[in-house]
Design a protein around this motif. Structure first.
Motif, PDB file in Angstrom:
ATOM      1  N   TYR A 153     -13.657   4.195   7.723  1.00  0.00           N
ATOM      2  CA  TYR A 153     -14.285   4.017   6.404  1.00  0.00           C
ATOM      3  C   TYR A 153     -14.791   5.375   5.917  1.00  0.00           C
ATOM      4  O   TYR A 153     -15.531   6.063   6.624  1.00  0.00           O
ATOM      5  CB  TYR A 153     -15.451   3.030   6.516  1.00  0.00           C
ATOM      6  CG  TYR A 153     -16.305   2.948   5.269  1.00  0.00           C
ATOM      7  CD1 TYR A 153     -15.941   2.150   4.192  1.00  0.00           C
ATOM      8  CD2 TYR A 153     -17.485   3.695   5.158  1.00  0.00           C
ATOM      9  CE1 TYR A 153     -16.728   2.073   3.057  1.00  0.00           C
ATOM     10  CE2 TYR A 153     -18.276   3.626   4.022  1.00  0.00           C
ATOM     11  CZ  TYR A 153     -17.898   2.815   2.976  1.00  0.00           C
ATOM     12  OH  TYR A 153     -18.664   2.753   1.840  1.00  0.00           O
ATOM     13  N   LYS A 155     -16.520   7.243   2.417  1.00  0.00           N
ATOM     14  CA  LYS A 155     -17.078   7.109   1.068  1.00  0.00           C
ATOM     15  C   LYS A 155     -17.152   8.487   0.417  1.00  0.00           C
ATOM     16  O   LYS A 155     -17.741   9.412   0.960  1.00  0.00           O
ATOM     17  CB  LYS A 155     -18.469   6.480   1.112  1.00  0.00           C
ATOM     18  CG  LYS A 155     -19.076   6.312  -0.284  1.00  0.00           C
ATOM     19  CD  LYS A 155     -20.253   5.371  -0.277  1.00  0.00           C
ATOM     20  CE  LYS A 155     -20.839   5.178  -1.680  1.00  0.00           C
ATOM     21  NZ  LYS A 155     -19.916   4.585  -2.625  1.00  0.00           N
ATOM     22  N   VAL A 183     -10.220   2.657   4.860  1.00  0.00           N
ATOM     23  CA  VAL A 183     -10.786   2.158   3.606  1.00  0.00           C
ATOM     24  C   VAL A 183     -11.438   3.359   2.937  1.00  0.00           C
ATOM     25  O   VAL A 183     -12.315   4.008   3.522  1.00  0.00           O
ATOM     26  CB  VAL A 183     -11.846   1.059   3.858  1.00  0.00           C
ATOM     27  CG1 VAL A 183     -12.543   0.694   2.559  1.00  0.00           C
ATOM     28  CG2 VAL A 183     -11.214  -0.166   4.498  1.00  0.00           C
ATOM     29  N   LEU A 184     -10.993   3.678   1.712  1.00  0.00           N
ATOM     30  CA  LEU A 184     -11.573   4.776   0.942  1.00  0.00           C
ATOM     31  C   LEU A 184     -12.451   4.159  -0.142  1.00  0.00           C
ATOM     32  O   LEU A 184     -11.969   3.409  -0.981  1.00  0.00           O
ATOM     33  CB  LEU A 184     -10.476   5.637   0.315  1.00  0.00           C
ATOM     34  CG  LEU A 184      -9.437   6.192   1.290  1.00  0.00           C
ATOM     35  CD1 LEU A 184      -8.428   7.045   0.551  1.00  0.00           C
ATOM     36  CD2 LEU A 184     -10.099   6.971   2.406  1.00  0.00           C
ATOM     37  N   ASP A 185     -13.723   4.464  -0.105  1.00  0.00           N
ATOM     38  CA  ASP A 185     -14.704   3.870  -1.017  1.00  0.00           C
ATOM     39  C   ASP A 185     -15.049   4.882  -2.109  1.00  0.00           C
ATOM     40  O   ASP A 185     -15.668   5.900  -1.836  1.00  0.00           O
ATOM     41  CB  ASP A 185     -15.947   3.476  -0.212  1.00  0.00           C
ATOM     42  CG  ASP A 185     -16.957   2.700  -1.038  1.00  0.00           C
ATOM     43  OD1 ASP A 185     -16.787   2.606  -2.275  1.00  0.00           O
ATOM     44  OD2 ASP A 185     -17.919   2.180  -0.435  1.00  0.00           O
ATOM     45  N   PHE A 186     -14.634   4.573  -3.333  1.00  0.00           N
ATOM     46  CA  PHE A 186     -14.923   5.443  -4.475  1.00  0.00           C
ATOM     47  C   PHE A 186     -15.926   4.799  -5.431  1.00  0.00           C
ATOM     48  O   PHE A 186     -16.095   5.264  -6.556  1.00  0.00           O
ATOM     49  CB  PHE A 186     -13.637   5.787  -5.230  1.00  0.00           C
ATOM     50  CG  PHE A 186     -12.635   6.546  -4.411  1.00  0.00           C
ATOM     51  CD1 PHE A 186     -12.908   7.821  -3.959  1.00  0.00           C
ATOM     52  CD2 PHE A 186     -11.430   5.974  -4.076  1.00  0.00           C
ATOM     53  CE1 PHE A 186     -11.992   8.521  -3.194  1.00  0.00           C
ATOM     54  CE2 PHE A 186     -10.507   6.669  -3.304  1.00  0.00           C
ATOM     55  CZ  PHE A 186     -10.780   7.949  -2.862  1.00  0.00           C
ATOM     56  N   ARG A 187     -16.586   3.723  -5.009  1.00  0.00           N
ATOM     57  CA  ARG A 187     -17.574   3.082  -5.885  1.00  0.00           C
ATOM     58  C   ARG A 187     -18.694   4.065  -6.192  1.00  0.00           C
ATOM     59  O   ARG A 187     -19.186   4.756  -5.309  1.00  0.00           O
ATOM     60  CB  ARG A 187     -18.153   1.827  -5.221  1.00  0.00           C
ATOM     61  CG  ARG A 187     -17.129   0.713  -5.071  1.00  0.00           C
ATOM     62  CD  ARG A 187     -17.697  -0.442  -4.286  1.00  0.00           C
ATOM     63  NE  ARG A 187     -18.020   0.016  -2.924  1.00  0.00           N
ATOM     64  CZ  ARG A 187     -18.668  -0.737  -2.038  1.00  0.00           C
ATOM     65  NH1 ARG A 187     -19.074  -1.937  -2.343  1.00  0.00           N
ATOM     66  NH2 ARG A 187     -18.910  -0.259  -0.831  1.00  0.00           N
ATOM     67  N   ASN A 189     -18.479   6.773  -7.782  1.00  0.00           N
ATOM     68  CA  ASN A 189     -18.006   8.152  -7.901  1.00  0.00           C
ATOM     69  C   ASN A 189     -17.959   8.513  -9.388  1.00  0.00           C
ATOM     70  O   ASN A 189     -17.262   7.878 -10.170  1.00  0.00           O
ATOM     71  CB  ASN A 189     -16.622   8.281  -7.267  1.00  0.00           C
ATOM     72  CG  ASN A 189     -16.119   9.705  -7.223  1.00  0.00           C
ATOM     73  OD1 ASN A 189     -16.195  10.436  -8.198  1.00  0.00           O
ATOM     74  ND2 ASN A 189     -15.586  10.094  -6.083  1.00  0.00           N
TER      75      ASN A 189
END
Length: 197
Positions: A153, A155, A183-187, A189
């Motif tokens: 994970y 972020k 899992v790439l989390d761009f929330r 960004n």
């Protein structure tokens, strides 16, 4: 030769804005100072007290102290309100982001005194904190963890100059620890440099 004194720089900015309004809705004009202020967080570091802030009801509210910065070391917390800077009351004085930057940022090694109001505290007197401005590291990759089932994970909160280096290091570390899927989390960004994205 106008009858009253005029601010040539301000008139130039107004003229350029008017021209851009006629081109397209995506073009914008920034002064040299505004551009430098916008680019600073994308360059990887800056000098100041190290807080992310919001202006709330004409008061500076600390969203979070930046890890490794002077504010974190001085014990400033999320939710603190900065009411005074160097014994001058700043709350309720028509603050703008530009004015806040002028007050809080400055050369590394320079001192600044803050008066804080801490919501929820029984004591209503201001908390006086003196800290020394320093170089504030800005990271793009704020989390890289190995999750169950060999899932890595990562972020990423911004696309700055050093994002690719941080991302590569995080990927390499997670692969060495056994990650096979990611899992790439761009929330949250806010964007940044296109080439880094």
């Amino acid at each position: 030769m106008y009858v009253d004194p005029v601010d040539r720089n301000r008139l130039t900015d107004i003229a350029i804005d008017a021209i851009l309004d006629e081109l397209d809705p995506h073009s914008d004009w920034f002064s040299a100072e505004e551009l430098a202020a916008m680019a600073e967080p994308m360059e990887g570091n800056f000098e100041g007290i190290g807080v992310e802030f919001l202006l709330q009801e004409d008061t500076i509210m600390v969203v979070t102290p930046i890890p490794g910065g002077p504010s974190e070391a001085a014990g400033i917390r999320s939710g603190d309100r900065i009411v005074t800077v160097d014994d001058s009351t700043i709350a309720g004085t028509g603050l703008t982001n530009t004015k806040v930057m002028r007050l809080l940022k400055g050369p590394s090694g320079t001192p600044v005194g803050l008066g804080l109001m801490r919501p929820g505290s029984v004591d209503t007197t201001l908390i006086d904190v003196t800290l020394t401005r320093g170089r504030i590291p800005i990271h793009s990759v704020v989390c890289a963890e190995l999750m169950p089932d060999r899932v890595g994970y990562i972020k990423v909160v911004r696309f700055a100059r050093n994002t690719d280096e941080e991302f590569d290091a995080a990927m390499l570390d997670l692969r060495e620890r056994g990650a096979e899927r990611f899992v790439l989390d761009f929330r949250g960004n806010g964007g940044g440099y296109l080439h880094s994205a």
